[in-house]
Scaffold this active site. Sequence first.
Site, PDB file in Angstrom:
ATOM      1  N   ARG A 186      63.107 -32.866  98.071  1.00  0.00           N
ATOM      2  CA  ARG A 186      63.637 -31.957  97.037  1.00  0.00           C
ATOM      3  C   ARG A 186      63.404 -32.589  95.673  1.00  0.00           C
ATOM      4  O   ARG A 186      63.576 -33.804  95.521  1.00  0.00           O
ATOM      5  CB  ARG A 186      65.129 -31.706  97.255  1.00  0.00           C
ATOM      6  CG  ARG A 186      65.799 -30.870  96.173  1.00  0.00           C
ATOM      7  CD  ARG A 186      67.261 -30.578  96.502  1.00  0.00           C
ATOM      8  NE  ARG A 186      67.858 -29.673  95.528  1.00  0.00           N
ATOM      9  CZ  ARG A 186      68.661 -30.069  94.528  1.00  0.00           C
ATOM     10  NH1 ARG A 186      68.955 -31.363  94.398  1.00  0.00           N
ATOM     11  NH2 ARG A 186      69.165 -29.200  93.673  1.00  0.00           N
TER      12      ARG A 186
ATOM     13  N   HIS B 287      79.954 -36.542  90.179  1.00  0.00           N
ATOM     14  CA  HIS B 287      80.001 -36.936  88.765  1.00  0.00           C
ATOM     15  C   HIS B 287      80.099 -35.710  87.870  1.00  0.00           C
ATOM     16  O   HIS B 287      79.836 -34.588  88.286  1.00  0.00           O
ATOM     17  CB  HIS B 287      78.740 -37.713  88.382  1.00  0.00           C
ATOM     18  CG  HIS B 287      77.516 -36.835  88.377  1.00  0.00           C
ATOM     19  ND1 HIS B 287      76.833 -36.476  89.526  1.00  0.00           N
ATOM     20  CD2 HIS B 287      76.886 -36.214  87.361  1.00  0.00           C
ATOM     21  CE1 HIS B 287      75.825 -35.689  89.210  1.00  0.00           C
ATOM     22  NE2 HIS B 287      75.835 -35.506  87.914  1.00  0.00           N
TER      23      HIS B 287
HETATM   24  C1  LIG Z   1      73.680 -39.825  80.620  1.00  0.00           C
HETATM   25  C2  LIG Z   1      73.273 -39.783  81.883  1.00  0.00           C
HETATM   26  C3  LIG Z   1      73.575 -40.818  82.899  1.00  0.00           C
HETATM   27  C4  LIG Z   1      73.069 -40.149  84.201  1.00  0.00           C
HETATM   28  C5  LIG Z   1      71.885 -39.347  83.708  1.00  0.00           C
HETATM   29  C6  LIG Z   1      72.459 -38.674  82.481  1.00  0.00           C
HETATM   30  C7  LIG Z   1      73.396 -37.534  82.953  1.00  0.00           C
HETATM   31  C8  LIG Z   1      73.882 -37.719  84.399  1.00  0.00           C
HETATM   32  C9  LIG Z   1      74.151 -39.189  84.761  1.00  0.00           C
HETATM   33  C10 LIG Z   1      74.190 -39.499  86.287  1.00  0.00           C
HETATM   34  C11 LIG Z   1      73.121 -38.674  87.040  1.00  0.00           C
HETATM   35  C12 LIG Z   1      75.569 -39.250  86.938  1.00  0.00           C
HETATM   36  C13 LIG Z   1      75.622 -39.831  88.367  1.00  0.00           C
HETATM   37  C14 LIG Z   1      75.325 -41.336  88.348  1.00  0.00           C
HETATM   38  C15 LIG Z   1      73.954 -41.676  87.702  1.00  0.00           C
HETATM   39  C16 LIG Z   1      73.860 -43.210  87.595  1.00  0.00           C
HETATM   40  C17 LIG Z   1      72.790 -41.236  88.618  1.00  0.00           C
HETATM   41  O1  LIG Z   1      73.013 -41.030  89.839  1.00  0.00           O
HETATM   42  O2  LIG Z   1      71.645 -41.135  88.154  1.00  0.00           O
HETATM   43  C18 LIG Z   1      73.935 -41.024  86.287  1.00  0.00           C
HETATM   44  C19 LIG Z   1      72.712 -41.130  85.360  1.00  0.00           C
HETATM   45  C20 LIG Z   1      72.377 -42.557  84.892  1.00  0.00           C
HETATM   46  O3  LIG Z   1      73.275 -43.318  84.454  1.00  0.00           O
HETATM   47  O4  LIG Z   1      71.169 -42.898  85.010  1.00  0.00           O
HETATM   48  O1  AKG Z   2      69.336 -32.710  91.295  1.00  0.00           O
HETATM   49  C1  AKG Z   2      70.312 -31.937  91.169  1.00  0.00           C
HETATM   50  O2  AKG Z   2      70.445 -30.871  91.796  1.00  0.00           O
HETATM   51  C2  AKG Z   2      71.396 -32.322  90.185  1.00  0.00           C
HETATM   52  C3  AKG Z   2      71.184 -33.726  89.662  1.00  0.00           C
HETATM   53  C4  AKG Z   2      72.273 -34.109  88.695  1.00  0.00           C
HETATM   54  O3  AKG Z   2      73.403 -33.614  88.759  1.00  0.00           O
HETATM   55  C5  AKG Z   2      71.976 -35.093  87.643  1.00  0.00           C
HETATM   56  O4  AKG Z   2      70.862 -35.675  87.656  1.00  0.00           O
HETATM   57  O5  AKG Z   2      72.896 -35.271  86.783  1.00  0.00           O
HETATM   58 FE   FE2 Z   3      74.571 -34.089  87.041  1.00  0.00          FE
END
Ligand SMILES: C=C1C[C@]23C[C@H]1CC[C@H]2[C@]1(C)CCC[C@@](C)(C(=O)O)[C@H]1[C@@H]3C(=O)O
Ligand code: AKG
Ligand code: FE2
Length: 372
Positions: A304, A238
């Site tokens: 982690r 992402h």
């Molecule tokens: C605005 C945001 C949505 C998420 C948290 C913040 C910035 C990163 C995004 C995220 C981590 C990108 C990957 C998918 C996601 C669903 C996750 O894995 O947490 C995303 C976050 C979110 O929508 O909760």
């Molecule tokens: O946990 C990490 O190393 C990165 C997590 C991340 O990319 C996010 O929460 O958007």
């Molecule tokens: Fe991220």
Amino acid sequence: MASITTTISHLERENEVPKVFDFNSLQAEGKVPNEFIWSSKDLLETSKEELNVPIIDLEPIFKGDNVALGAAAEIVRETCMKHGFFLVTNHRVDQNLINATYQEFVSLFKLPLDRKLGAIGIPWGYSAAHASRYSTNLPWKETFTFQYKHYDQSPTQIVDFFTSSFGDDHQHAGLVCQKYCEAMKELSGVILELLATSLGVDRLHYKKFFEDAETMMRCNSYPPCSEVNAGTLGTGPHCDPTSVTILFQDQVGGLEVFVDDKWLSVRPQPNTFVINIGDTFKALTNGLYKSCLHRVLTNKEKDRKTLAFFLCPKGDKIVRAPENILGREEPRNYPDFTWSQFFEYTQRKHRADPNTLPDFVSWLRSSNTSSV
Ligand SMILES: C=C1C[C@]23C[C@H]1CC[C@H]2[C@]1(C)CCC[C@@](C)(C(=O)O)[C@H]1[C@@H]3C(=O)O
Ligand SMILES: O=C(O)CCC(=O)C(=O)O
Ligand SMILES: [Fe+2]
């Protein structure tokens, strides 16, 4: 943005009863449910080489050394035009505060599952693999997410959220996290001055834009995964939709960045924070800086944790790049939008992935066209 919490529709779970995953049980069972298996395109092999991430020493900048600021800005411009990741050191964030915050989350994620589930919330609160939002490509992680309003002088802004989520025995945890957010707010100010200088715009331009920020703070807790080769990911590929991410990572590793068509690992470096540019800041540079692709691998042995401070503008502010970035007259590459609109898009219409920003811009332009 609180309205989202009441009106959010589950992206992929419209009519299903969400599953609940207990990572303690998953680890004991030793098998990985299909919901956690990602596709081959998300699981492309990691390169043997690591990302060559510049480490910016902030001490001279704190001391007002403008020559050092200029030199650092050159490095930041080059790296942000290439991949959008760099490290900062001598950041003046108390290591004891970082350790104390990290330990509060170690304890928090050790709570019994029923107490964590009592704090479930979208977007603010506890999440186990985002299983209440999605039914496939689940990330192998738990998260706890809350909002930090930079303009809210209340000494109990974060404490209140912790006690309402976990009870009065979490007042201290809230206080520690509030101090951490206040330290991140100060650090973000220095980073924004560095970024403005690197773009040749007024040094305080972005700092002023974010003075009433409504930041998203998240702890990511990645349990060990016995079946690493099963196709799991801690966080899928992402670009952060947010503006600038200040990430504390422990020494376990697993964060990777996609540069020059290769997945490169970002080696944990003690006494540093990872800084990465997000989609919204990319738009604030008219597309000059990269909001680049990253992901997190699972690992077999170690738990982690990372602390992600996702700087976001006040929800109703118009996101628009300043004129004459790098002194160049350029056509505008993005329509005006607000962070509230973009955040809601990520929470209700499009799970953040590598294409969130272009998809959002297309959706916005088609909505504006259809609304005339
Ligand atoms: C605005 C945001 C949505 C998420 C948290 C913040 C910035 C990163 C995004 C995220 C981590 C990108 C990957 C998918 C996601 C669903 C996750 O894995 O947490 C995303 C976050 C979110 O929508 O909760
Ligand atoms: O946990 C990490 O190393 C990165 C997590 C991340 O990319 C996010 O929460 O958007
Ligand atoms: Fe991220």
